[in-house]
Write a protein that holds these residues in place. Structure first.
Motif, PDB file in Angstrom:
ATOM      1  N   GLU A 280       0.835  -1.207   0.000  1.00  9.65           N
ATOM      2  CA  GLU A 280       0.000   0.000   0.000  1.00  9.65           C
ATOM      3  C   GLU A 280       0.874   1.263   0.000  1.00  9.65           C
ATOM      4  OE1 GLU A 280      -2.982   2.273   3.101  1.00  9.65           O
ATOM      5  OE2 GLU A 280      -2.923   0.071   3.117  1.00  9.65           O
ATOM      6  N   ILE A 281       1.906   1.270   0.845  1.00 10.56           N
ATOM      7  CA  ILE A 281       2.797   2.432   0.893  1.00 10.56           C
ATOM      8  C   ILE A 281       3.568   2.574  -0.413  1.00 10.56           C
ATOM      9  CG2 ILE A 281       4.830   3.397   2.046  1.00 10.56           C
ATOM     10  CD1 ILE A 281       3.820   2.129   4.632  1.00 10.56           C
ATOM     11  N   GLY A 282       4.103   1.467  -0.931  1.00  6.16           N
ATOM     12  CA  GLY A 282       4.861   1.519  -2.177  1.00  6.16           C
ATOM     13  C   GLY A 282       4.027   1.983  -3.353  1.00  6.16           C
ATOM     14  N   GLU A 283       2.780   1.485  -3.454  1.00  6.29           N
ATOM     15  CA  GLU A 283       1.913   1.868  -4.569  1.00  6.29           C
ATOM     16  C   GLU A 283       1.554   3.346  -4.496  1.00  6.29           C
ATOM     17  OE1 GLU A 283      -2.402   0.513  -6.493  1.00  6.29           O
ATOM     18  OE2 GLU A 283      -1.454  -0.661  -4.896  1.00  6.29           O
ATOM     19  N   THR A 284       1.240   3.850  -3.286  1.00  6.04           N
ATOM     20  CA  THR A 284       0.914   5.265  -3.125  1.00  6.04           C
ATOM     21  C   THR A 284       2.092   6.152  -3.509  1.00  6.04           C
ATOM     22  OG1 THR A 284      -0.607   4.712  -1.318  1.00  6.04           O
ATOM     23  CG2 THR A 284       0.127   7.012  -1.496  1.00  6.04           C
ATOM     24  N   LEU A 285       3.264   5.768  -3.066  1.00  9.38           N
ATOM     25  CA  LEU A 285       4.462   6.563  -3.347  1.00  9.38           C
ATOM     26  C   LEU A 285       4.784   6.584  -4.837  1.00  9.38           C
ATOM     27  CD1 LEU A 285       6.649   8.182  -1.903  1.00  9.38           C
ATOM     28  CD2 LEU A 285       7.981   6.090  -1.697  1.00  9.38           C
ATOM     29  N   GLU A 288       2.427   8.955  -6.655  1.00  7.60           N
ATOM     30  CA  GLU A 288       2.767  10.357  -6.410  1.00  7.60           C
ATOM     31  C   GLU A 288       3.928  10.820  -7.283  1.00  7.60           C
ATOM     32  OE1 GLU A 288       3.570  10.708  -2.290  1.00  7.60           O
ATOM     33  OE2 GLU A 288       1.476  10.458  -1.654  1.00  7.60           O
ATOM     34  N   ASN A 289       4.802   9.897  -7.681  1.00  7.89           N
ATOM     35  CA  ASN A 289       5.967  10.238  -8.503  1.00  7.89           C
ATOM     36  C   ASN A 289       5.737   9.965  -9.985  1.00  7.89           C
ATOM     37  OD1 ASN A 289       8.581  10.891  -6.694  1.00  7.89           O
ATOM     38  ND2 ASN A 289       7.250   9.477  -5.595  1.00  7.89           N
ATOM     39  N   GLY A 290       4.501   9.727 -10.376  1.00  6.25           N
ATOM     40  CA  GLY A 290       4.174   9.544 -11.782  1.00  6.25           C
ATOM     41  C   GLY A 290       4.611   8.219 -12.369  1.00  6.25           C
ATOM     42  N   ASP A 314       9.683   0.423  -9.568  1.00  6.48           N
ATOM     43  CA  ASP A 314      10.242   1.015 -10.785  1.00  6.48           C
ATOM     44  C   ASP A 314      10.401   2.522 -10.599  1.00  6.48           C
ATOM     45  OD1 ASP A 314      10.308  -1.419 -12.054  1.00  6.48           O
ATOM     46  OD2 ASP A 314       8.368  -1.148 -13.040  1.00  6.48           O
ATOM     47  N   VAL A 315      11.436   3.075 -11.225  1.00  2.95           N
ATOM     48  CA  VAL A 315      11.646   4.525 -11.244  1.00  2.95           C
ATOM     49  C   VAL A 315      11.809   4.959 -12.698  1.00  2.95           C
ATOM     50  CG1 VAL A 315      12.646   4.685  -8.940  1.00  2.95           C
ATOM     51  CG2 VAL A 315      14.132   4.197 -10.872  1.00  2.95           C
ATOM     52  N   ASN A 316      11.424   6.191 -12.974  1.00  2.00           N
ATOM     53  CA  ASN A 316      11.468   6.684 -14.353  1.00  2.00           C
ATOM     54  C   ASN A 316      12.881   6.961 -14.838  1.00  2.00           C
ATOM     55  OD1 ASN A 316       8.661   6.583 -14.639  1.00  2.00           O
ATOM     56  ND2 ASN A 316       8.415   8.607 -13.724  1.00  2.00           N
ATOM     57  N   GLU A 317      13.788   7.278 -13.915  1.00  2.00           N
ATOM     58  CA  GLU A 317      15.180   7.515 -14.269  1.00  2.00           C
ATOM     59  C   GLU A 317      16.050   7.222 -13.062  1.00  2.00           C
ATOM     60  OE1 GLU A 317      15.098  12.351 -13.566  1.00  2.00           O
ATOM     61  OE2 GLU A 317      15.295  11.530 -15.582  1.00  2.00           O
ATOM     62  N   PHE A 318      17.348   7.113 -13.300  1.00  2.00           N
ATOM     63  CA  PHE A 318      18.267   6.663 -12.262  1.00  2.00           C
ATOM     64  C   PHE A 318      18.262   7.573 -11.046  1.00  2.00           C
ATOM     65  CE2 PHE A 318      22.427   6.355 -10.244  1.00  2.00           C
ATOM     66  CZ  PHE A 318      22.578   4.978 -10.111  1.00  2.00           C
ATOM     67  N   SER A 319      18.269   8.871 -11.244  1.00  2.00           N
ATOM     68  CA  SER A 319      18.361   9.807 -10.127  1.00  2.00           C
ATOM     69  C   SER A 319      17.107   9.836  -9.267  1.00  2.00           C
ATOM     70  CB  SER A 319      18.661  11.218 -10.647  1.00  2.00           C
ATOM     71  OG  SER A 319      17.651  11.646 -11.541  1.00  2.00           O
ATOM     72  N   PHE A 328      10.107   6.146   1.010  1.00  2.00           N
ATOM     73  CA  PHE A 328       9.560   4.828   1.350  1.00  2.00           C
ATOM     74  C   PHE A 328      10.013   4.394   2.748  1.00  2.00           C
ATOM     75  CE2 PHE A 328      10.199   0.208   1.479  1.00  2.00           C
ATOM     76  CZ  PHE A 328       8.873  -0.202   1.367  1.00  2.00           C
ATOM     77  N   ILE A 329      11.280   4.557   3.064  1.00  2.00           N
ATOM     78  CA  ILE A 329      11.792   4.153   4.377  1.00  2.00           C
ATOM     79  C   ILE A 329      11.120   4.960   5.482  1.00  2.00           C
ATOM     80  CG2 ILE A 329      13.863   4.143   5.830  1.00  2.00           C
ATOM     81  CD1 ILE A 329      15.483   3.463   3.335  1.00  2.00           C
ATOM     82  N   LYS A 330      10.945   6.268   5.263  1.00  2.00           N
ATOM     83  CA  LYS A 330      10.301   7.108   6.274  1.00  2.00           C
ATOM     84  C   LYS A 330       8.857   6.676   6.524  1.00  2.00           C
ATOM     85  CE  LYS A 330      10.496  11.485   5.895  1.00  2.00           C
ATOM     86  NZ  LYS A 330      10.495  12.845   5.290  1.00  2.00           N
ATOM     87  N   ARG A 331       8.104   6.495   5.452  1.00  2.00           N
ATOM     88  CA  ARG A 331       6.694   6.157   5.599  1.00  2.00           C
ATOM     89  C   ARG A 331       6.510   4.748   6.144  1.00  2.00           C
ATOM     90  NH1 ARG A 331       3.718   8.765   0.237  1.00  2.00           N
ATOM     91  NH2 ARG A 331       4.785  10.806   0.336  1.00  2.00           N
TER      92      ARG A 331
END
Length: 356
Positions: A280-285, A288-290, A314-319, A328-331
């Protein structure tokens, strides 16, 4: 006496030569205005057609061609209009010959300028991984501009009857001497050309070198390649060094990549509840980041003091991975603490068996 007074008071008819001169100037203005108007219409028609064609076929070069031609066709029509208008105007031959030479020079310069703009624009349009890339290809832009404008200059000289053969011979001999004196510079130049032509690195790519340097490619120039690091500093690498080192390009074959965050929970935890909260946390995050994909949860092993699992996102780019991992760690820590799910300290328990 009276006859002279009467003759002086009667207005004289204009001379035939003056009337002819006025007609010639009027004709010249009509010819010039017609050609200029035709140029305006032709430019409008060409630009509209190219815009429709590029929109229909998604051609990247359409915007480049339109921006390069805008105003240039009208300028060329002005040159032709003035030239052909002056041919009809009552002007002596020397002035017409001088105007013809200037007309040639300006026409060749405009054509050269348009060609240089189109080529550099097409290079920019087709050389970036993304349209939002802020980098530049100053190496190839400089090469294209030098070649195009040099050819334009040679054509100008040839149009004035100046022989360019001795100049080309002198350039060949001088080029050999320069090549011997600038071996290191030329090695960087050709290395930069090789890097660009092989398309292994482009502005906007995030790369990592074997010596530890990493960052986003900002510019590939004739001598060096510039990287922008995560700390927003600039790293300049000679092209010859870059061509001989091992490079990891995180933007190829695609820009998006997957990251894994390892987490350990207590043996007393409800595993189904842990999986549900983490997803749930991962999907929400990610939303939020597109990021449109879903996270993947997998239990990994029974550790010495915890049950370990990983969450892949998955992330859109390396940075982007650094911000995503941070949030993610905080939440997750905050939610686990609220739900009473323990994240144990790394520890090793030693049990001592007592013997009678």
């Amino acid at each position: 006496m009276l006859v002279d007074v009467i003759n002086n008071t009667i207005p004289k008819a204009p001379a035939i030569s003056d009337i002819t001169e006025v007609k010639d100037w009027f004709t010249a203005l009509i010819i010039a205005g017609t050609i200029i108007f035709a140029g305006i219409v032709i430019q409008r028609v060409i630009i509209v057609y190219i815009q429709r064609f590029s929109k229909k076929t998604h051609w990247k070069g359409g915007i480049v061609v339109v921006s390069s031609l805008r105003g240039m066709i009208i300028l060329i029509s002005i040159l032709f209009g003035v030239y052909y208008g002056m041919l009809k105007a009552p002007i002596d031959e020397n002035t017409i010959l001088l105007e013809h030479k200037f007309h040639k020079v300006f026409f060749i310069f405009i054509i050269t300028f348009v060609i240089a703009r189109v080529l550099t624009g097409l290079l920019k349009a087709y050389s970036y991984r993304e349209s939002t890339s802020k980098g530049s290809l100053s190496l190839f832009k400089s090469i294209i501009n030098i070649i195009v404008y040099l050819l334009g200059l040679l054509v100008m000289l040839e149009s004035f009857g100046i022989s360019i053969t001795p100049m080309l011979t002198a350039l060949g001999v001088g080029g050999l001497a320069v090549a011997l004196a600038l071996q290191d510079t030329l090695s960087n130049l050709f290395a930069g050309i090789q890097i660009t032509l092989t398309r292994t690195i482009k502005p906007g790519d995030y790369i990592h070198l074997t010596n530890g340097e990493e960052g986003t490619v900002s510019d590939i120039s004739w001598r060096s390649t510039t990287l922008i690091t995560q700390s927003d500093n600039m790293t300049v690498i000679p092209n010859s060094k870059l061509a001989t080192t091992i490079i990891t390009n995180y933007s190829l074959p695609k820009r998006n990549l997957s990251i894994s965050v390892p987490v350990g929970i207590s043996y007393d935890s409800d595993l189904e509840k842990v999986e549900k909260i983490t997803l749930e946390i991962g999907e929400t995050l990610m939303k939020e980041n597109g990021i449109e994909t879903l996270p993947v949860f997998r239990y990994k092993e029974f550790g010495t003091s915890s049950i370990n699992f990983t969450l892949s996102m998955d992330v859109n780019e390396f940075s982007q991975q650094y911000v995503l991992r941070h949030e993610f760690i905080k939440r997750l820590y905050k939610r686990f603490k609220a739900e009473g799910i323990e994240i144990p300290y790394p520890a090793t328990s030693v049990y001592i068996k007592k013997e009678n």
